[in-house]
Enzyme design. Structure first.
Site, PDB file in Angstrom:
ATOM      1  N   HIS A  17       0.863  -1.190   0.000  1.00 52.44           N
ATOM      2  CA  HIS A  17       0.000   0.000   0.000  1.00 52.44           C
ATOM      3  C   HIS A  17       0.891   1.229   0.000  1.00 52.44           C
ATOM      4  CE1 HIS A  17      -3.763   2.153   1.860  1.00 52.44           C
ATOM      5  NE2 HIS A  17      -3.056   2.977   1.090  1.00 52.44           N
ATOM      6  N   ASP A  76       1.703   7.147   2.140  1.00 49.73           N
ATOM      7  CA  ASP A  76       2.290   8.344   1.503  1.00 49.73           C
ATOM      8  C   ASP A  76       3.462   8.813   2.364  1.00 49.73           C
ATOM      9  OD1 ASP A  76       0.102   8.914  -0.624  1.00 49.73           O
ATOM     10  OD2 ASP A  76      -1.017   8.725   1.240  1.00 49.73           O
ATOM     11  N   GLU A  99     -11.099   3.375   5.874  1.00 52.08           N
ATOM     12  CA  GLU A  99      -9.993   4.196   6.401  1.00 52.08           C
ATOM     13  C   GLU A  99     -10.644   5.203   7.363  1.00 52.08           C
ATOM     14  OE1 GLU A  99      -8.007   6.565   3.396  1.00 52.08           O
ATOM     15  OE2 GLU A  99      -6.398   7.200   4.754  1.00 52.08           O
TER      16      GLU A  99
HETATM   17  N1  ADE Z   1      -4.549   8.948  -1.879  1.00 46.82           N
HETATM   18  C1  ADE Z   1      -3.303   8.985  -1.389  1.00 46.82           C
HETATM   19  N2  ADE Z   1      -3.281   8.538  -0.131  1.00 46.82           N
HETATM   20  C2  ADE Z   1      -4.550   8.193   0.197  1.00 46.82           C
HETATM   21  C3  ADE Z   1      -5.179   7.662   1.341  1.00 46.82           C
HETATM   22  N3  ADE Z   1      -4.503   7.358   2.454  1.00 46.82           N
HETATM   23  N4  ADE Z   1      -6.510   7.454   1.301  1.00 46.82           N
HETATM   24  C4  ADE Z   1      -7.198   7.746   0.212  1.00 46.82           C
HETATM   25  N5  ADE Z   1      -6.657   8.247  -0.895  1.00 46.82           N
HETATM   26  C5  ADE Z   1      -5.349   8.463  -0.909  1.00 46.82           C
HETATM   27 ZN    ZN Z   2      -3.683   4.849   0.497  1.00 46.77          ZN
END
Ligand code: ADE
Ligand code: ZN
Length: 329
Positions: A16, A278, A199
């Site tokens: 991920h 990220d 999430e």
């Molecule tokens: N795009 C980049 N990171 C993300 C995340 N954690 N959740 C949803 N979209 C994303």
């Molecule tokens: Zn993500």
């Protein structure tokens, strides 16, 4: 061997990771200069100060802004190469990355420019370091399904480079069901499917990702513990949940790592592993995520090993390769 050394020395996979989310401020500045793009920051410190997020949407605003410095194929190559060097540093031997073409095509960048830059960097890494990889194209869920169909059509010309499709961006108000027809077409064209769900969004979104999008994995999925029946299904089916601890704290899904529910998920025998999401925005790559969550939740060596093994098991590597790597942990 200390647990920290065990984490660093183990071969690992990452499942991920948004390639656009690996854009470090230093590279953002050098690409802005190279492409003569104005960015709303004076210096690297100024950028880092802006990385104070209150939720997913507040992060996405800055993330899409940062991506505007990516213009040419070489920029996408350089971005990807910088992440590949991090893989080497963290002993990641296999990675399955996301890219968001609509973030770029909506600014007038050619689809081919994006995918070729990313793919060529990974092909070079495969040859030079033996790093294996899969590329997953994410649809931006805040956009409408018709726009996503156009991107899927573009992806068909790059079937040799793109392994699967996913769903990311603003979760609340954009349920997986909105993309049922799109994912059906992707499946008919033999793309594997994954989706971000649970999430910030409710367990119902995880149900929908499973039932309407036929996903192999749920990205994040940390909200599943609110629904006992769902936990039972996820545990029985061993559908992987790609958990991202530092991301979850930065985006205020949990107040701090000590409150993260990863240990509870392990205790419920869910197929979970750790990822960085990220890393340029959330303060750390894979090893840092593992080291910090281990310390915060006091995870044992056996639990860390389970997380690393789960990641190989949940990958799209073939069974032989999975076995080979797992035997080396
Ligand atoms: N795009 C980049 N990171 C993300 C995340 N954690 N959740 C949803 N979209 C994303
Ligand atoms: Zn993500």
């Amino acid at each position: 061997m200390s647990l920290k050394e065990f984490i660093k020395n183990s071969p690992k996979t990452e499942l991920h990771l948004h390639i656009e989310g690996t854009l470090e401020p230093e590279l953002m500045f050098s690409l802005a200069k190279r492409n003569k793009i104005e960015i709303p920051f004076k210096n690297v410190d100024d950028v880092k100060k802006a990385y104070n997020f209150s939720n997913l949407d507040s992060f996405l605003k800055i993330y899409y802004e940062g991506a505007k410095v990516l213009i040419k194929e070489q920029d996408f190559f350089d971005l990807t190469w910088a992440y590949i060097l991090k893989c080497k540093e963290d002993n990641i031997v296999h990675t399955e990355i996301f890219f968001d073409p609509q973030t770029h095509t909506d600014r007038g960048i050619d689809f081919d420019t994006v995918i070729n830059g990313i793919f060529n960097a990974f092909k070079k890494a495969e040859k030079e370091f033996g790093l294996s990889f899969k590329i997953i194209m994410c649809f931006l869920r805040h956009l409408n399904e018709d726009e996503c169909f156009k991107i899927l059509d573009k992806a068909l010309a790059h079937k040799d480079k793109i392994f699967g499709v996913g769903l990311d961006s603003s979760e609340t108000g954009n349920p997986p069901k909105k993309f049922e027809k799109l994912f059906k077409k992707a499946l008919e064209n033999e793309f594997i499917t994954v989706a971000h769900a649970g999430e910030e969004g409710p367990p119902e979104y995880i149900w929908e990702a499973l039932n309407c999008l036929n996903v192999h994995r749920i990205d994040h999925g940390v909200q599943c513990l609110k629904d006992e029946k769902l936990v039972e299904i996820l545990s029985k089916s061993q559908i992987p949940l790609t958990v991202c601890p530092l991301s979850n704290v930065k985006l205020k899904v949990f107040n701090n790592l000590g409150e993260h529910n990863l240990k509870k998920m392990l205790d419920k025998k869910l197929m979970v592993m750790v990822n960085s999401d990220d890393p340029a925005y959330f303060g750390g790559y894979l090893n840092k995520n593992l080291i910090e969550i281990q310390a915060a939740l006091n995870l044992s060596q056996e639990e860390i090993k389970t997380l690393i093994v789960n990641s190989f098991k949940s990958s799209f590597l073939n069974e032989e390769k999975k076995k080979e790597w797992i035997s080396k942990i």
